[in-house]
Motif scaffolding. Sequence first.
Motif, mmCIF file in Angstrom:
data_model
loop_
_atom_site.group_PDB
_atom_site.id
_atom_site.type_symbol
_atom_site.label_atom_id
_atom_site.label_comp_id
_atom_site.label_asym_id
_atom_site.label_seq_id
_atom_site.Cartn_x
_atom_site.Cartn_y
_atom_site.Cartn_z
ATOM 1 N N SER A 74 0.865 -1.184 0.000
ATOM 2 C CA SER A 74 0.000 0.000 0.000
ATOM 3 C C SER A 74 0.899 1.231 0.000
ATOM 4 C CB SER A 74 -0.897 -0.007 1.233
ATOM 5 O OG SER A 74 -1.651 1.190 1.309
ATOM 6 N N THR A 77 -6.360 -9.649 -0.913
ATOM 7 C CA THR A 77 -6.794 -8.267 -0.819
ATOM 8 C C THR A 77 -6.185 -7.636 0.430
ATOM 9 O OG1 THR A 77 -8.911 -8.777 -1.879
ATOM 10 C CG2 THR A 77 -8.752 -6.695 -0.682
ATOM 11 N N SER A 135 -5.909 -4.367 2.916
ATOM 12 C CA SER A 135 -6.657 -3.190 3.344
ATOM 13 C C SER A 135 -5.905 -2.510 4.472
ATOM 14 C CB SER A 135 -8.044 -3.603 3.846
ATOM 15 O OG SER A 135 -8.779 -4.283 2.846
ATOM 16 N N ASP A 182 -6.214 0.635 7.525
ATOM 17 C CA ASP A 182 -7.067 1.547 8.288
ATOM 18 C C ASP A 182 -6.140 2.509 9.020
ATOM 19 O OD1 ASP A 182 -8.700 2.850 10.144
ATOM 20 O OD2 ASP A 182 -10.002 1.117 10.394
#
Length: 126
Positions: free
Chosen positions: A51, A69, A71, A73
């Motif tokens: 990321s 996947t 992700s 936060d």
Amino acid sequence: QVQLVESGGGLVQAGGSLTLSCAASGGTFSRSTIAWFRQAPGKEREAVAVSWRSTGRTYYADSAKGRFTMSRDNAKNTVSLQMNSLKPDDTGTYYCAVDSTLIFSSMFDARAYDYWGQGTQVTVSS
């Protein structure tokens, strides 16, 4: 000083799923590039998903595309890796890594990351 703690590894049958989590403390998580790497016995550590810090856009290794996947936060300083359709070749120790200064072209290079978690083991049985 950044500290990273991974969790969620385990033993799963081929075709199954696992979700890994990484919790970060210290540093500037929201302005850092965050990556998941893995290392199988006798093999080099390889990037699975990254990321990028400025956009939050995620880039995947070919081996992960369509199955994994990632992700993040930023509010909770956490990142996850949802892994589906697991294969025995996915077996290895999975690491979370963070760096705030690496250049874009080096995001898949393990040498570019300054901070690492202790790793979590993923074993996929056939």
